[in-house]
Scaffold this active site. Structure first.
Site, PDB file in Angstrom:
ATOM      1  N   ARG A 111      10.414   0.827  -8.106  1.00  0.00           N
ATOM      2  CA  ARG A 111      11.253   2.028  -8.083  1.00  0.00           C
ATOM      3  C   ARG A 111      11.326   2.459  -6.622  1.00  0.00           C
ATOM      4  O   ARG A 111      10.323   2.907  -6.055  1.00  0.00           O
ATOM      5  CB  ARG A 111      10.645   3.124  -8.969  1.00  0.00           C
ATOM      6  CG  ARG A 111      11.488   4.390  -9.094  1.00  0.00           C
ATOM      7  CD  ARG A 111      10.797   5.366 -10.050  1.00  0.00           C
ATOM      8  NE  ARG A 111      11.429   6.661 -10.030  1.00  0.00           N
ATOM      9  CZ  ARG A 111      12.376   7.067 -10.867  1.00  0.00           C
ATOM     10  NH1 ARG A 111      12.818   6.244 -11.794  1.00  0.00           N
ATOM     11  NH2 ARG A 111      12.889   8.281 -10.785  1.00  0.00           N
ATOM     12  N   GLN A 141      17.384   2.694 -17.510  1.00  0.00           N
ATOM     13  CA  GLN A 141      17.832   3.955 -18.092  1.00  0.00           C
ATOM     14  C   GLN A 141      19.082   3.744 -18.937  1.00  0.00           C
ATOM     15  O   GLN A 141      19.204   4.266 -20.044  1.00  0.00           O
ATOM     16  CB  GLN A 141      18.110   4.980 -16.987  1.00  0.00           C
ATOM     17  CG  GLN A 141      18.605   6.328 -17.502  1.00  0.00           C
ATOM     18  CD  GLN A 141      17.578   7.056 -18.332  1.00  0.00           C
ATOM     19  OE1 GLN A 141      16.478   7.309 -17.864  1.00  0.00           O
ATOM     20  NE2 GLN A 141      17.924   7.398 -19.567  1.00  0.00           N
ATOM     21  N   ASP A 233      23.441  14.511 -14.992  1.00  0.00           N
ATOM     22  CA  ASP A 233      22.213  14.247 -14.248  1.00  0.00           C
ATOM     23  C   ASP A 233      22.054  15.359 -13.220  1.00  0.00           C
ATOM     24  O   ASP A 233      22.967  16.154 -12.995  1.00  0.00           O
ATOM     25  CB  ASP A 233      22.312  12.878 -13.561  1.00  0.00           C
ATOM     26  CG  ASP A 233      20.992  12.402 -12.965  1.00  0.00           C
ATOM     27  OD1 ASP A 233      19.949  13.005 -13.274  1.00  0.00           O
ATOM     28  OD2 ASP A 233      21.017  11.430 -12.191  1.00  0.00           O
TER      29      ASP A 233
END
Length: 314
Positions: A111, A141, A233
């Site tokens: 990540r 995701q 988001d």
């Protein structure tokens, strides 16, 4: 294409652009099977003796917990490495780090910030590399999002997904995922915050094969019109903190609230990859309503990560 688990063995998961529609559906089917096994209390440990290195240059709750718990439930081991544990691209080259880690572990999940870093890591590592998030993409995701939509709507093809907000990594992954499974996707962003053209082009190319439509607009109302799924988001992602005040002003017209939801279908579902900032990108009366599936969505990260791990390593 043969879509057995073995067709994915050893594959990198950097972006869903690299996956066929059949492979995406295969991963979703495996995730469903693994979720059912867990809910039934069945033990399934095909990864005994396997180790996953988890590199975190960006912190995360859901990504770390879902991969670590997933690997443990599958009988393997997860090794957490933060930016202080490695000199990735600083004291040691990315290529050397990749070659060294491949001597010890069976797969690497990272990540990080620059997408080029994960591409270089994958180029030199002799084990599968999984994208836990980069500034450009978030394939894990998007797979969890697809699984959640399918569980609620019982279909993917023909569903309309509206994404409202920043044309970021989540928007990129969603466009690609939607296009690959025949789901219409409309993305509404402020001027100057649109998705990268390379992702829009890739999504439209995939959509041409599945019959989906990909739309980028500056009108939230247009995007949400008759939508089955509304997604948003945060307006300011990690690494953009210095832009926070400006972004709050620019994105205010793109807030997901009850007024905007009037344009959606009556049975719309709301999704958010979390963490959420109530009162900014979404109001509490939307995210805490009966239309919201954000915690089911978060839970599905576990089952999707397990599907990826089983497919690549077993």
């Amino acid at each position: 294409m043969n879509t057995t688990i073995s067709s994915l063995k050893g594959k990198d998961v950097l972006t869903l652009i690299d996956f066929s529609s059949e492979q995406i559906y295969e991963l979703l089917a495996i995730a469903q099977q693994l979720k059912q096994k867990q809910q039934a209390g069945e033990s399934y440990t095909p990864l005994v003796g396997k180790t996953l290195a988890m590199i975190f240059e960006k912190p995360s709750t859901r990504t770390r917990v879902s991969f670590e718990v997933g690997m443990t439930q599958l009988g393997g081991h997860a090794l957490y490495l933060n930016s202080n544990d490695l000199q990735l691209g600083r004291g040691e080259t990315i290529a050397d780090t990749a070659r060294v880690l491949a001597q010890y572990v069976d797969a690497i999940m990272i990540r990080t910030f620059a997408h080029q870093k994960i591409e270089e890591l994958a180029e030199y590592a002799d084990v599968p590399v999984i994208n836990g998030l980069t500034d450009d993409d978030h394939p894990c995701q998007a797979l969890a999002d697809l699984l959640t939509i399918y569980e609620v709507k019982k279909q993917l093809k023909g569903i309309k997904l509206a994404y409202v907000g920043d044309g970021n990594n989540v928007a990129h992954a969603l466009m690609i995922a939607a296009a690959k499974v025949g789901m219409d996707c409309a993305v509404a962003c402020p001027v100057g915050y649109e998705p990268k053209e390379q992702y829009v082009t890739a999504a439209k190319e995939a959509a041409a094969k599945t019959g989906a439509t990909i739309t980028v607009t500056h009108s939230p109302e247009e995007a949400v019109q008759a939508a089955d799924v509304i997604y948003t988001d945060v307006w300011t992602s990690m690494g953009q903190e210095q832009e926070s005040e400006q972004r709050l002003a620019v994105f205010q017209p793109f807030q997901v609230n009850s007024q905007l939801m009037k344009y959606a279908k009556d049975d719309y579902m709301f999704l958010h990859c979390l963490p959420a900032h109530r009162g900014e990108e979404v109001t509490a009366d939307v995210i805490d309503s009966g239309h919201s599936y954000v915690f089911q969505q978060a839970g599905n990260r576990l089952h999707v990560q397990k599907a990826i791990l089983v497919s690549l390593l077993s």
